[in-house]
Design a protein around this motif. Structure first.
Motif, mmCIF file in Angstrom:
data_model
loop_
_atom_site.group_PDB
_atom_site.id
_atom_site.type_symbol
_atom_site.label_atom_id
_atom_site.label_comp_id
_atom_site.label_asym_id
_atom_site.label_seq_id
_atom_site.Cartn_x
_atom_site.Cartn_y
_atom_site.Cartn_z
ATOM 1 N N UNK A 1 72.085 13.701 53.095
ATOM 2 C CA UNK A 1 71.225 14.710 52.491
ATOM 3 C C UNK A 1 71.900 16.071 52.579
ATOM 4 N N UNK B 1 68.412 20.292 50.477
ATOM 5 C CA UNK B 1 67.306 19.377 50.241
ATOM 6 C C UNK B 1 66.318 19.410 51.393
ATOM 7 N N UNK C 1 62.450 20.605 51.175
ATOM 8 C CA UNK C 1 61.318 19.746 51.518
ATOM 9 C C UNK C 1 60.455 20.397 52.597
ATOM 10 N N UNK D 1 66.872 3.307 50.819
ATOM 11 C CA UNK D 1 66.094 3.498 49.642
ATOM 12 C C UNK D 1 65.137 2.446 49.226
ATOM 13 N N UNK E 1 51.948 14.770 47.684
ATOM 14 C CA UNK E 1 53.346 14.667 47.265
ATOM 15 C C UNK E 1 53.446 14.543 45.749
ATOM 16 N N UNK F 1 52.738 17.806 44.121
ATOM 17 C CA UNK F 1 53.948 18.614 44.272
ATOM 18 C C UNK F 1 54.927 18.308 43.161
ATOM 19 N N UNK G 1 56.164 20.573 39.409
ATOM 20 C CA UNK G 1 57.538 20.974 39.124
ATOM 21 C C UNK G 1 57.992 20.503 37.751
ATOM 22 N N UNK H 1 60.188 22.372 35.118
ATOM 23 C CA UNK H 1 61.642 22.492 35.256
ATOM 24 C C UNK H 1 62.408 21.473 34.415
ATOM 25 N N UNK I 1 65.544 15.894 43.984
ATOM 26 C CA UNK I 1 65.465 15.920 45.445
ATOM 27 C C UNK I 1 65.252 14.508 45.971
ATOM 28 N N UNK I 2 66.354 13.910 46.374
ATOM 29 C CA UNK I 2 66.308 12.528 46.820
ATOM 30 C C UNK I 2 65.442 12.356 48.062
ATOM 31 N N UNK I 3 65.488 13.348 48.902
ATOM 32 C CA UNK I 3 64.738 13.254 50.150
ATOM 33 C C UNK I 3 63.244 13.150 49.878
ATOM 34 N N UNK I 4 62.809 13.991 48.980
ATOM 35 C CA UNK I 4 61.386 13.987 48.642
ATOM 36 C C UNK I 4 60.992 12.629 48.056
ATOM 37 N N UNK J 1 62.363 9.807 48.730
ATOM 38 C CA UNK J 1 62.302 8.817 49.805
ATOM 39 C C UNK J 1 61.017 8.938 50.609
ATOM 40 N N UNK J 2 60.637 10.154 50.875
ATOM 41 C CA UNK J 2 59.404 10.361 51.639
ATOM 42 C C UNK J 2 58.208 9.818 50.860
#
Lengths: 199, 199
Positions: free
Chosen positions: A93, A97, A101, B75, B105, B108, B112, B115, B148-151, B153-154
């Motif tokens: 990451x 990022x 978050x 993932x 989430x 959120x 966005x 964009x 945002x890969x992290x988001x 994943x969450x």
DNA sequence: ATTGCGTTAGTGGTCTGACCATTTATGAAA
DNA sequence: TTTCATAAATGGTCAGACCACTAACGCAAT
């Protein structure tokens, strides 16, 4: 195990355990057959039974007590979140990022401030303005008051990871100004201030 | 294992594996030492090593290929939701928390949408309206486009939990109406529709 | 009868070693 | 060089053993 499919034995065991629980309508705290019993009844080795049990133990679906047995337990997802965090957060990451978050989660939190009552807002007084950790303390308090353990856990893990990457943390006085705004119930301004700190 | 704490061996093994991955910055597809190697290096029996590996395999963090080895796999949290779904005991409050976080989430994410450019919006066409998984597919696509890969994943994690607790999922046609709104770039209405589905 | 306590059976925790199934690397033969 | 049988490595599974801990049992002292 009877099923000759390509599924692994421990997964079949998992299926059987599931069925067992379902049929008997077991509840929180109820006992599951011993490893040896399961091994016998399912024609699987104890090793395979244990693979299944350890897996759902890690998930927090059961509780194991040495010498006593294995017991069903209500599931709290936020426990698993911690487990998975290392794997999820570690992977390549970018620091941006992480930061983004964290920012988003905190914005979410601030946007829910309206839900709090006066008494809850007053608890902000207990925050130590001199603390280096004022930022963390603030949001731990707020997330707690929102009453969502899962959300708190997620934020906490992200924030903790963020801190490890040694980026510059928010300035204590800036955080204090957010706190002041909240105390005066100027929530929109609080959100604004917070937003500015991240850009 | 060396550590004489009260922690179980398989948990210690898990910690070591985690450290291993973290130190070498392993990524999706990278290989993890064989069960026998781990057993040697960690002074644990192969049985204990397997308990650890099976546990995180169930979580979907690794993939095991007979005769080849064990590989890190990012993932795909909770690829085996089906195996767990029915016997997860969840308290009502926990379910609410879960639902709330997922809702937040997704909100959120929807907020966005502005964009995104036209080309990205057009990709929504690729969604299979008939799929049961349309809800998941939609947000996987959107979170991906937000970059945002992290988001992602969450969210994926939370959505997986949600599925495990067997709550009623969103209706496909309702999701479709959100998609339609987005296609027409009526983002506010999309947000509204989504919001209504959760209350 | 009640109490106290050692014994014992049951249970989880861990290890060893074995054998099978599958994949890949090896090396000899064509 | 290519082909293909063989060996080596790896995961999948099992049987059996021993330890540590817990709870139930039953005998003895009160």
């Amino acid at each position: 195990m009877s099923n000759p499919s390509k599924m692994k034995v421990y997964q079949e065991v998992l299926n059987e355990i599931r069925r067992f629980i379902q049929e008997r309508e077991l509840e929180d705290g109820d006992r599951i057959p011993s490893e040896r019993e399961l091994s016998d009844q399912l024609n699987a080795s104890r090793a395979s039974v244990r693979e299944a049990l350890r897996a759902i133990e890690l998930l927090g679906l059961i509780e194991t007590r040495h010498g006593e047995g294995t017991f069903l337990r209500t599931y709290k997802p936020f426990h698993s979140v911690e487990l998975l965090s290392t794997f999820v957060l570690t992977e390549a990451q970018t620091k941006d990022e992480l930061k983004e978050v964290q920012y988003m989660l905190e914005q979410l939190c601030l946007q829910e401030l309206k839900r709090l009552n006066v008494r809850e807002i007053e608890e902000l007084e207990s925050l130590d303005g001199a603390s280096e950790q004022i930022h963390n303390e603030l949001f731990i308090l707020l997330f707690n008051q929102l009453g969502n353990q899962l959300l708190l856990k997620i934020w906490h893990l992200v924030a903790g990871f963020q801190q490890m990457t040694e980026q510059e943390q928010l300035d204590a006085s800036d955080v204090q100004s957010i706190i002041d705004r909240i105390k005066r119930q100027e929530y929109d301004q609080a959100i604004d201030t917070h937003s500015r700190l991240y850009t």
